[in-house]
Design a protein around this motif. Structure first.
Motif, PDB file in Angstrom:
ATOM      1  N   GLY A 152       4.761  -3.728  -9.004  1.00  0.00           N
ATOM      2  CA  GLY A 152       4.634  -3.895  -7.564  1.00  0.00           C
ATOM      3  C   GLY A 152       3.294  -3.406  -7.047  1.00  0.00           C
ATOM      4  N   VAL A 153       2.836  -2.255  -7.540  1.00  0.00           N
ATOM      5  CA  VAL A 153       1.543  -1.718  -7.114  1.00  0.00           C
ATOM      6  C   VAL A 153       0.409  -2.613  -7.596  1.00  0.00           C
ATOM      7  CG1 VAL A 153      -0.041   0.233  -7.339  1.00  0.00           C
ATOM      8  CG2 VAL A 153       2.400   0.654  -6.973  1.00  0.00           C
ATOM      9  N   ILE A 154       0.510  -3.117  -8.823  1.00  0.00           N
ATOM     10  CA  ILE A 154      -0.515  -4.039  -9.330  1.00  0.00           C
ATOM     11  C   ILE A 154      -0.595  -5.280  -8.443  1.00  0.00           C
ATOM     12  CG2 ILE A 154      -1.089  -5.602 -11.232  1.00  0.00           C
ATOM     13  CD1 ILE A 154      -0.093  -3.432 -13.150  1.00  0.00           C
ATOM     14  N   GLN A 169      -3.974  -6.519  -6.695  1.00  0.00           N
ATOM     15  CA  GLN A 169      -4.508  -7.859  -6.957  1.00  0.00           C
ATOM     16  C   GLN A 169      -4.740  -8.615  -5.649  1.00  0.00           C
ATOM     17  OE1 GLN A 169      -5.473  -9.034  -9.798  1.00  0.00           O
ATOM     18  NE2 GLN A 169      -4.182  -8.452 -11.493  1.00  0.00           N
ATOM     19  N   SER A 170      -3.735  -8.624  -4.803  1.00  0.00           N
ATOM     20  CA  SER A 170      -3.868  -9.362  -3.542  1.00  0.00           C
ATOM     21  C   SER A 170      -4.875  -8.690  -2.619  1.00  0.00           C
ATOM     22  CB  SER A 170      -2.507  -9.476  -2.852  1.00  0.00           C
ATOM     23  OG  SER A 170      -1.965  -8.198  -2.567  1.00  0.00           O
ATOM     24  N   GLY A 171      -4.937  -7.347  -2.666  1.00  0.00           N
ATOM     25  CA  GLY A 171      -5.891  -6.635  -1.821  1.00  0.00           C
ATOM     26  C   GLY A 171      -7.321  -7.000  -2.141  1.00  0.00           C
ATOM     27  N   ALA A 172      -7.629  -7.161  -3.436  1.00  0.00           N
ATOM     28  CA  ALA A 172      -8.983  -7.548  -3.827  1.00  0.00           C
ATOM     29  C   ALA A 172      -9.349  -8.903  -3.242  1.00  0.00           C
ATOM     30  CB  ALA A 172      -9.101  -7.567  -5.348  1.00  0.00           C
ATOM     31  N   LEU A 205      -7.901 -10.275  -0.426  1.00  0.00           N
ATOM     32  CA  LEU A 205      -7.928 -10.181   1.033  1.00  0.00           C
ATOM     33  C   LEU A 205      -9.193  -9.491   1.546  1.00  0.00           C
ATOM     34  CD1 LEU A 205      -4.175  -9.240   1.630  1.00  0.00           C
ATOM     35  CD2 LEU A 205      -5.278 -11.423   2.164  1.00  0.00           C
ATOM     36  N   ARG A 206      -9.711  -8.564   0.763  1.00  0.00           N
ATOM     37  CA  ARG A 206     -10.951  -7.881   1.161  1.00  0.00           C
ATOM     38  C   ARG A 206     -12.192  -8.690   0.810  1.00  0.00           C
ATOM     39  NH1 ARG A 206      -7.941  -3.632  -1.042  1.00  0.00           N
ATOM     40  NH2 ARG A 206      -9.084  -3.805  -3.020  1.00  0.00           N
ATOM     41  N   GLY A 207     -12.006  -9.818   0.141  1.00  0.00           N
ATOM     42  CA  GLY A 207     -13.135 -10.670  -0.211  1.00  0.00           C
ATOM     43  C   GLY A 207     -13.894 -10.225  -1.442  1.00  0.00           C
ATOM     44  N   GLU A 208     -13.337  -9.258  -2.196  1.00  0.00           N
ATOM     45  CA  GLU A 208     -14.008  -8.777  -3.399  1.00  0.00           C
ATOM     46  C   GLU A 208     -13.948  -9.814  -4.508  1.00  0.00           C
ATOM     47  OE1 GLU A 208     -12.023  -5.154  -4.305  1.00  0.00           O
ATOM     48  OE2 GLU A 208     -12.633  -4.170  -2.436  1.00  0.00           O
ATOM     49  N   VAL A 209     -12.801 -10.468  -4.651  1.00  0.00           N
ATOM     50  CA  VAL A 209     -12.604 -11.523  -5.644  1.00  0.00           C
ATOM     51  C   VAL A 209     -11.785 -12.621  -4.976  1.00  0.00           C
ATOM     52  CG1 VAL A 209     -11.696 -12.151  -7.910  1.00  0.00           C
ATOM     53  CG2 VAL A 209     -12.585  -9.845  -7.529  1.00  0.00           C
ATOM     54  N   ARG A 210     -12.411 -13.745  -4.691  1.00  0.00           N
ATOM     55  CA  ARG A 210     -11.692 -14.836  -4.058  1.00  0.00           C
ATOM     56  C   ARG A 210     -10.883 -15.576  -5.120  1.00  0.00           C
ATOM     57  NH1 ARG A 210     -10.377 -14.207   0.971  1.00  0.00           N
ATOM     58  NH2 ARG A 210     -12.140 -14.024   2.401  1.00  0.00           N
ATOM     59  N   SER A 211      -9.540 -15.542  -4.975  1.00  0.00           N
ATOM     60  CA  SER A 211      -8.675 -16.111  -6.008  1.00  0.00           C
ATOM     61  C   SER A 211      -7.335 -16.493  -5.403  1.00  0.00           C
ATOM     62  CB  SER A 211      -8.472 -15.088  -7.133  1.00  0.00           C
ATOM     63  OG  SER A 211      -7.404 -15.459  -7.964  1.00  0.00           O
ATOM     64  N   GLU A 246      -4.862 -17.290  -7.184  1.00  0.00           N
ATOM     65  CA  GLU A 246      -3.882 -16.628  -8.035  1.00  0.00           C
ATOM     66  C   GLU A 246      -3.596 -15.219  -7.533  1.00  0.00           C
ATOM     67  OE1 GLU A 246      -3.043 -15.838 -12.767  1.00  0.00           O
ATOM     68  OE2 GLU A 246      -5.082 -16.189 -12.090  1.00  0.00           O
ATOM     69  N   ARG A 247      -4.632 -14.488  -7.177  1.00  0.00           N
ATOM     70  CA  ARG A 247      -4.428 -13.124  -6.683  1.00  0.00           C
ATOM     71  C   ARG A 247      -3.712 -13.123  -5.336  1.00  0.00           C
ATOM     72  NH1 ARG A 247      -8.922  -8.841  -8.662  1.00  0.00           N
ATOM     73  NH2 ARG A 247      -9.335  -9.737 -10.697  1.00  0.00           N
ATOM     74  N   ALA A 248      -4.034 -14.081  -4.492  1.00  0.00           N
ATOM     75  CA  ALA A 248      -3.345 -14.175  -3.209  1.00  0.00           C
ATOM     76  C   ALA A 248      -1.854 -14.428  -3.422  1.00  0.00           C
ATOM     77  CB  ALA A 248      -3.961 -15.294  -2.368  1.00  0.00           C
ATOM     78  N   ALA A 249      -1.529 -15.318  -4.361  1.00  0.00           N
ATOM     79  CA  ALA A 249      -0.126 -15.629  -4.642  1.00  0.00           C
ATOM     80  C   ALA A 249       0.613 -14.435  -5.221  1.00  0.00           C
ATOM     81  CB  ALA A 249      -0.041 -16.824  -5.592  1.00  0.00           C
ATOM     82  N   ILE A 250      -0.080 -13.646  -6.063  1.00  0.00           N
ATOM     83  CA  ILE A 250       0.548 -12.466  -6.660  1.00  0.00           C
ATOM     84  C   ILE A 250       0.986 -11.487  -5.580  1.00  0.00           C
ATOM     85  CG2 ILE A 250      -0.002 -10.379  -8.003  1.00  0.00           C
ATOM     86  CD1 ILE A 250      -1.461 -12.167  -9.985  1.00  0.00           C
ATOM     87  N   GLY A 251       0.258 -11.436  -4.474  1.00  0.00           N
ATOM     88  CA  GLY A 251       0.637 -10.543  -3.384  1.00  0.00           C
ATOM     89  C   GLY A 251       2.033 -10.806  -2.853  1.00  0.00           C
ATOM     90  N   ARG A 252       2.479 -12.037  -2.933  1.00  0.00           N
ATOM     91  CA  ARG A 252       3.822 -12.370  -2.452  1.00  0.00           C
ATOM     92  C   ARG A 252       4.915 -11.819  -3.366  1.00  0.00           C
ATOM     93  NH1 ARG A 252       4.328 -18.522  -0.660  1.00  0.00           N
ATOM     94  NH2 ARG A 252       6.220 -17.600   0.199  1.00  0.00           N
ATOM     95  N   ARG A 253       4.531 -11.393  -4.571  1.00  0.00           N
ATOM     96  CA  ARG A 253       5.522 -10.907  -5.521  1.00  0.00           C
ATOM     97  C   ARG A 253       5.859  -9.428  -5.317  1.00  0.00           C
ATOM     98  NH1 ARG A 253       5.049 -13.154 -11.458  1.00  0.00           N
ATOM     99  NH2 ARG A 253       7.236 -12.530 -11.271  1.00  0.00           N
ATOM    100  N   VAL A 254       5.221  -8.789  -4.349  1.00  0.00           N
ATOM    101  CA  VAL A 254       5.577  -7.403  -4.047  1.00  0.00           C
ATOM    102  C   VAL A 254       7.060  -7.306  -3.695  1.00  0.00           C
ATOM    103  CG1 VAL A 254       5.214  -5.480  -2.445  1.00  0.00           C
ATOM    104  CG2 VAL A 254       3.248  -6.732  -3.353  1.00  0.00           C
ATOM    105  N   ALA A 255       7.563  -8.283  -2.935  1.00  0.00           N
ATOM    106  CA  ALA A 255       8.977  -8.264  -2.540  1.00  0.00           C
ATOM    107  C   ALA A 255       9.891  -8.388  -3.760  1.00  0.00           C
ATOM    108  CB  ALA A 255       9.267  -9.385  -1.547  1.00  0.00           C
ATOM    109  N   GLU A 256       9.497  -9.218  -4.742  1.00  0.00           N
ATOM    110  CA  GLU A 256      10.285  -9.330  -5.975  1.00  0.00           C
ATOM    111  C   GLU A 256      10.322  -7.994  -6.710  1.00  0.00           C
ATOM    112  OE1 GLU A 256       8.817 -12.397  -8.494  1.00  0.00           O
ATOM    113  OE2 GLU A 256       8.821 -13.922  -6.917  1.00  0.00           O
ATOM    114  N   ALA A 257       9.166  -7.322  -6.756  1.00  0.00           N
ATOM    115  CA  ALA A 257       9.103  -6.021  -7.428  1.00  0.00           C
ATOM    116  C   ALA A 257       9.985  -4.999  -6.730  1.00  0.00           C
ATOM    117  CB  ALA A 257       7.656  -5.536  -7.479  1.00  0.00           C
ATOM    118  N   GLU A 258      10.069  -5.085  -5.418  1.00  0.00           N
ATOM    119  CA  GLU A 258      10.946  -4.168  -4.685  1.00  0.00           C
ATOM    120  C   GLU A 258      12.402  -4.353  -5.107  1.00  0.00           C
ATOM    121  OE1 GLU A 258      10.150  -3.192  -0.410  1.00  0.00           O
ATOM    122  OE2 GLU A 258       8.937  -5.022  -0.552  1.00  0.00           O
TER     123      GLU A 258
END
Length: 309
Positions: A266-268, A272-275, A277-283, A285-297
């Motif tokens: 969940g923290v990963i 991933q999504s934070g990187a 959203l902050r524009g550090e790595v435009r991806s 895949e990383r944006a989609a991974i952010g939606r998986r926080v709820a699954e991890a919960e």
């Protein structure tokens, strides 16, 4: 340094007959933290080589640099672990042989898997008997828990379910135990499989010295079953895996690492999504991974109750 054909040819020049000609380079998907390419080259003797070029490191302080990752992979290869042979290293990356097989979990699970639990258990047994690798960090449970909590705080987005997980983990820290080489990401998605048999263990960027039960717990969390029925990676039973592992599995320690693993994933996802959203790595895949926080919960809550989804 840009990764292009000229760079690859330069890296391979000391280890292959000259001149080295790069015939094809193709980026591979599936890794959210490291840059990975499939490369075909022909050396000066006319021999063709299928290779993988990997560079980059883990997210948020969780991963080794590429040089250290290649050293661990070399040590594992020398110890008989099923892993690709490292061919060359360069600043920020390394080159390894490309092996046949499938790594996408849902495709693997659609094929034969009767032998996979035994193969993975045998590979993990070898990993846990490799011995130390100079320079590899030691990450016992208390340090991992503190690091994970620090990384979660750095995301700037408190998650109440995660807070519950941190509280449980602090109250159930296992006593000191054996310390071995730990792969750190031993799971479906990092197994190369052909005809139902394990060909190689991939992605060593999270390797460290620690509790061997960490690898077992990580393999068993819900996130890495990909819809499969088996409690171990979606393909096997705990009993079959334990029997094939042969070094003794402590269920209490495994449960601790399963809970920590669900929280860690969940923290990963947050990082991933934070990187992105902050524009550090435009991806995407990383944006989609952010939606998986709820699954991890959800997985974390179920693991705290000792249940499976």
């Amino acid at each position: 340094m840009a990764l292009d054909a000229a760079t690859v040819a330069t890296v391979l020049a000391p280890v292959l007959p000259a001149p080295v000609t790069v015939e094809r380079m193709a980026p591979l998907t599936g890794g959210a933290s490291a840059e990975t390419w499939s490369v075909d080259v022909t050396d000066g003797a006319g021999t063709a080589h299928g290779l993988i070029v990997r560079r980059g490191s883990g997210v948020g302080g969780l991963g080794l640099d590429a040089r250290m990752e290649s050293l661990v992979q070399r040590a594992a290869f020398d110890a008989g672990v099923p892993v690709a042979r490292v061919v060359a290293t360069f600043d920020g990356g390394y080159v390894m042989e490309r092996l046949p097989g499938e790594a996408i979990p849902r495709r693997v699970l659609r094929g034969p898997t009767a032998e996979l639990a035994g193969d993975c258990a045998a590979a993990l047994r070898r990993i846990h008997t490799v011995g130390t690798v100079p320079g590899l960090p030691r990450l016992p449970a208390p340090e991992q828990l503190a690091l994970l909590e620090s990384l979660h705080r750095s995301a700037g987005a408190p998650v109440p379910t995660f807070e519950l997980g941190f509280r449980w983990l602090r109250a159930h820290l296992p006593p000191p135990g054996p310390v071995t080489l730990v792969h750190g990401d031993f799971r479906m998605g990092n197994f190369l499989v052909e005809a139902g048999r394990l060909v190689a263990v991939l992605d060593w960027e999270l390797a460290h010295l620690g509790d061997p039960m960490e690898d077992v717990g990580w393999l068993c969390i819900q996130a890495w079953r990909f819809g499969g029925a088996g409690e171990v990676g979606g393909f096997g039973s705990r009993e079959a895996f334990s029997a094939a592992y042969g070094l003794g599995i402590d269920p209490g320690r495994v449960r601790f690492w399963e809970v920590l693993g669900s929280l860690k994933w969940g923290v990963i996802c947050q990082l991933q999504s934070g990187a992105h959203l902050r524009g550090e790595v435009r991806s995407v895949e990383r944006a989609a991974i952010g939606r998986r926080v709820a699954e991890a919960e959800l997985d974390l809550l179920l693991s705290l109750e000792g249940k499976d989804a």
